[in-house]
Design a protein around this motif. Sequence first.
Motif, PDB file in Angstrom:
ATOM      1  N   PRO A 274      -2.637 -15.646  17.872  1.00  0.00           N
ATOM      2  CA  PRO A 274      -2.389 -16.493  16.709  1.00  0.00           C
ATOM      3  C   PRO A 274      -1.574 -15.750  15.643  1.00  0.00           C
ATOM      4  N   PHE A 275      -0.644 -16.478  15.059  1.00  0.00           N
ATOM      5  CA  PHE A 275       0.158 -15.956  13.939  1.00  0.00           C
ATOM      6  C   PHE A 275      -0.190 -16.871  12.769  1.00  0.00           C
ATOM      7  N   ILE A 276      -0.996 -16.352  11.818  1.00  0.00           N
ATOM      8  CA  ILE A 276      -1.634 -17.223  10.817  1.00  0.00           C
ATOM      9  C   ILE A 276      -0.943 -17.071   9.460  1.00  0.00           C
ATOM     10  N   ILE A 277      -0.456 -18.195   8.931  1.00  0.00           N
ATOM     11  CA  ILE A 277       0.321 -18.143   7.684  1.00  0.00           C
ATOM     12  C   ILE A 277      -0.423 -18.920   6.594  1.00  0.00           C
ATOM     13  N   PHE A 278      -0.770 -18.214   5.510  1.00  0.00           N
ATOM     14  CA  PHE A 278      -1.461 -18.881   4.399  1.00  0.00           C
ATOM     15  C   PHE A 278      -0.445 -19.338   3.339  1.00  0.00           C
ATOM     16  N   ASP A 279      -0.916 -20.259   2.480  1.00  0.00           N
ATOM     17  CA  ASP A 279      -0.053 -20.922   1.497  1.00  0.00           C
ATOM     18  C   ASP A 279       0.685 -19.994   0.538  1.00  0.00           C
ATOM     19  N   ASP A 280       0.116 -18.772   0.307  1.00  0.00           N
ATOM     20  CA  ASP A 280       0.644 -17.961  -0.798  1.00  0.00           C
ATOM     21  C   ASP A 280       1.821 -17.063  -0.419  1.00  0.00           C
ATOM     22  N   VAL A 281       2.416 -17.252   0.747  1.00  0.00           N
ATOM     23  CA  VAL A 281       3.448 -16.305   1.203  1.00  0.00           C
ATOM     24  C   VAL A 281       4.852 -16.739   0.776  1.00  0.00           C
ATOM     25  N   ASP A 282       5.793 -15.821   0.948  1.00  0.00           N
ATOM     26  CA  ASP A 282       7.211 -16.137   0.786  1.00  0.00           C
ATOM     27  C   ASP A 282       7.654 -16.811   2.096  1.00  0.00           C
ATOM     28  N   VAL A 283       7.836 -18.127   2.024  1.00  0.00           N
ATOM     29  CA  VAL A 283       8.040 -18.915   3.254  1.00  0.00           C
ATOM     30  C   VAL A 283       9.281 -18.454   4.011  1.00  0.00           C
ATOM     31  N   ASP A 284      10.321 -18.126   3.254  1.00  0.00           N
ATOM     32  CA  ASP A 284      11.568 -17.721   3.897  1.00  0.00           C
ATOM     33  C   ASP A 284      11.361 -16.474   4.774  1.00  0.00           C
ATOM     34  N   LYS A 285      10.730 -15.472   4.177  1.00  0.00           N
ATOM     35  CA  LYS A 285      10.507 -14.207   4.916  1.00  0.00           C
ATOM     36  C   LYS A 285       9.586 -14.434   6.108  1.00  0.00           C
ATOM     37  N   VAL A 286       8.551 -15.205   5.882  1.00  0.00           N
ATOM     38  CA  VAL A 286       7.564 -15.390   6.952  1.00  0.00           C
ATOM     39  C   VAL A 286       8.141 -16.213   8.102  1.00  0.00           C
ATOM     40  N   ALA A 287       9.053 -17.123   7.791  1.00  0.00           N
ATOM     41  CA  ALA A 287       9.683 -17.897   8.871  1.00  0.00           C
ATOM     42  C   ALA A 287      10.472 -16.957   9.790  1.00  0.00           C
ATOM     43  N   MET A 432      -0.627 -13.579   7.594  1.00  0.00           N
ATOM     44  CA  MET A 432       0.375 -13.527   6.533  1.00  0.00           C
ATOM     45  C   MET A 432      -0.237 -14.085   5.256  1.00  0.00           C
ATOM     46  N   THR A 433      -0.518 -13.214   4.314  1.00  0.00           N
ATOM     47  CA  THR A 433      -1.081 -13.641   3.025  1.00  0.00           C
ATOM     48  C   THR A 433      -0.962 -12.493   2.036  1.00  0.00           C
ATOM     49  N   ASN A 434      -0.946 -12.843   0.730  1.00  0.00           N
ATOM     50  CA  ASN A 434      -0.982 -11.795  -0.290  1.00  0.00           C
ATOM     51  C   ASN A 434      -2.384 -11.611  -0.834  1.00  0.00           C
ATOM     52  N   ASP A 435      -3.326 -12.371  -0.313  1.00  0.00           N
ATOM     53  CA  ASP A 435      -4.704 -12.313  -0.802  1.00  0.00           C
ATOM     54  C   ASP A 435      -5.490 -11.310   0.055  1.00  0.00           C
ATOM     55  N   LEU A 436      -5.853 -10.194  -0.576  1.00  0.00           N
ATOM     56  CA  LEU A 436      -6.526  -9.126   0.175  1.00  0.00           C
ATOM     57  C   LEU A 436      -7.850  -9.581   0.770  1.00  0.00           C
ATOM     58  N   ASN A 437      -8.567 -10.412   0.017  1.00  0.00           N
ATOM     59  CA  ASN A 437      -9.861 -10.876   0.533  1.00  0.00           C
ATOM     60  C   ASN A 437      -9.673 -11.673   1.805  1.00  0.00           C
ATOM     61  N   ILE A 438      -8.680 -12.571   1.772  1.00  0.00           N
ATOM     62  CA  ILE A 438      -8.431 -13.381   2.974  1.00  0.00           C
ATOM     63  C   ILE A 438      -7.989 -12.473   4.118  1.00  0.00           C
ATOM     64  N   ALA A 439      -7.081 -11.543   3.826  1.00  0.00           N
ATOM     65  CA  ALA A 439      -6.579 -10.647   4.886  1.00  0.00           C
ATOM     66  C   ALA A 439      -7.735  -9.881   5.528  1.00  0.00           C
ATOM     67  N   ASN A 440      -8.636  -9.366   4.678  1.00  0.00           N
ATOM     68  CA  ASN A 440      -9.756  -8.588   5.224  1.00  0.00           C
ATOM     69  C   ASN A 440     -10.735  -9.464   5.995  1.00  0.00           C
ATOM     70  N   THR A 441     -11.041 -10.644   5.439  1.00  0.00           N
ATOM     71  CA  THR A 441     -11.992 -11.519   6.126  1.00  0.00           C
ATOM     72  C   THR A 441     -11.450 -11.935   7.483  1.00  0.00           C
ATOM     73  N   VAL A 442     -10.185 -12.355   7.503  1.00  0.00           N
ATOM     74  CA  VAL A 442      -9.638 -12.861   8.773  1.00  0.00           C
ATOM     75  C   VAL A 442      -9.475 -11.713   9.769  1.00  0.00           C
ATOM     76  N   SER A 443      -9.020 -10.552   9.298  1.00  0.00           N
ATOM     77  CA  SER A 443      -8.793  -9.468  10.270  1.00  0.00           C
ATOM     78  C   SER A 443     -10.110  -9.020  10.905  1.00  0.00           C
ATOM     79  N   ARG A 444     -11.201  -9.097  10.140  1.00  0.00           N
ATOM     80  CA  ARG A 444     -12.494  -8.716  10.736  1.00  0.00           C
ATOM     81  C   ARG A 444     -13.080  -9.816  11.607  1.00  0.00           C
ATOM     82  N   SER A 445     -12.608 -11.035  11.403  1.00  0.00           N
ATOM     83  CA  SER A 445     -13.207 -12.157  12.134  1.00  0.00           C
ATOM     84  C   SER A 445     -12.476 -12.500  13.430  1.00  0.00           C
ATOM     85  N   ILE A 446     -11.220 -12.127  13.498  1.00  0.00           N
ATOM     86  CA  ILE A 446     -10.463 -12.458  14.717  1.00  0.00           C
ATOM     87  C   ILE A 446     -10.812 -11.440  15.798  1.00  0.00           C
TER      88      ILE A 446
END
Length: 500
Positions: A274-287, A432-446
């Motif tokens: 999975p390549f997971i993209i959250f709302d808070d990213v720079d869409v251009d770069k992430v695309a 893909m997110t700038n939110d550290l909490n989300i990054a940490n939660t998802v990385s530990r959960s996947i």
Amino acid sequence: MTVQNGSVEYSHINLPKIKFTKLFIKGEFVDSVSGKKFETVDPRSGEVIAEIAEGEKEDVDLAVKAAREAFDKGPWPRLPGCERRRIMLKFADLIDENVEELAALDTIDGGKLYKMGKTVDVPSAAETIRYFAGAADKIHGSTLKMSCELHGYTLHEPIGVVGHIIPWNFPSQMFSMKVGPALAAGCTMVVKPAEQTPLSALFYAHLAKLAGIPDGVLNVVTGYGHTAGAAISSHMDIDKVCFTGSTEVGRLVVQAAATSNLKPVSLELGGKSPFIIFDDVDVDKVADLALQGTLFNKGEVCVAGSRVFVQEGIYDKFLVKLVEKVKTWVVGDPFHPNVHQGPQVDKNQYERILSFIEHGKREGATLLTGGKPLDRKGYYIEPTIFTDVADDMTIAKEEIFGPVMSVMKFKTVEEVIKRGNASKYGLAAGIMTNDLNIANTVSRSIRAGVIWINCYFAFDRDLPYGGYKMSGFGRDLGMESLNKYLQVKSVAMPIHDSPW
Ligand code: NAD
């Protein structure tokens, strides 16, 4: 340069002369016992490049005998680590000196981008050999305090004769990440490259000999999986098998090991990451990153992030960007410096990918871009993006191993963790997110062996990688991988009158 149907053709390159087509056993290039040969094909055209010696069981037996002798009586496992290191460093330098030829071999054999081969794949193969060369004189056990009447220590000994069975998508890097740590540990080995891409492995064997790796330490048996590969996994005199390839074949390798001499096996298998993209990213770069995540190496990447989950707030904008960017993605002759994507490795793989694309259409996904082969000779497929993909569609579940992306919309963190984990595989994931909490939660959960946060394909020799679930077990690269090639022996003895 000529442009045809959006594809690029390029012919101004001196194709490498094919120097090595025979099996490499006990330091010599030899014909197969049966005298049989198989054809290796240029996927740019479907034309035959060369006839290669077809190794079978008898040839594997000879290669294992050579490796066994080299292990039981030869110098390699007995050399001081610094000597192994010196020879391995020479091997790495010779790889660097032949970078263009090796890269060109992987391009004509596997359809890989020449510029990547020259700047990444082959130099990185040399660096991997250097990385493990640096470990050769640092393999130590530990001293154990035990009880006051006992003194103990562990010895880390080379595991013995190793069988390496490798795939075709990264012939140079796969070769080095298997062979490097095994050489450093003092093992001897038989390597079976994939039948689609045998050329560079034979060249590497030639360079290993020039570097001074003793005869019998590194043997290469080219041939098919069901014959040469199966003979390795079921061999009674091989002490360990390291396999990279499909999950189906991985299962056969484990079965063969279990019913022969119970040799330990490590498996690097398929994925559907999975390549997971959250709302808070720079869409251009992430695309850009998402496209690379699926299309890099024409999608023939085990860690491809081909299940792209996009949070609903940026979903529409993301699709617009994706379409914009895919228009600039050039498919064509992999020797051309401006090309992003070459041909699929062979006809089978090409047809398999096209049949997955048909599944996607039939099962009701929306085709956003691509979906067809290019109208030219060779095994070229348009970069293909599906939207409205349901989690239970074939294209969302099965590893396609081609330039095909499935885009899915999600709302919440909990939802995407659940859907990201709903796979039999567990090789990699991108967050893909700038939110550290989300990054940490998802990385530990996947549940996957490699997690990339705000990057993708961020490989380095230090970073061990391998799978959870049906993506296999064991790790390549990193110091962890060295352990696969070592036995731990515990030694204990009585100690009398110890002062402490
Ligand atoms: P494959 O499993 O068909 O072949 C891999 C190797 O196994 C080849 O050398 C082949 O000849 C050999 N083989 C085939 N049948 C065999 C048998 N019965 N016994 C022993 N060996 C046998 O896979 P492939 O199509 O060459 O490669 C694509 C697959 O490899 C994909 O699923 C991909 O995800 C996986 N892969 C995984 C990684 C990783 O590190 N996890 C890396 C690259 C590729």
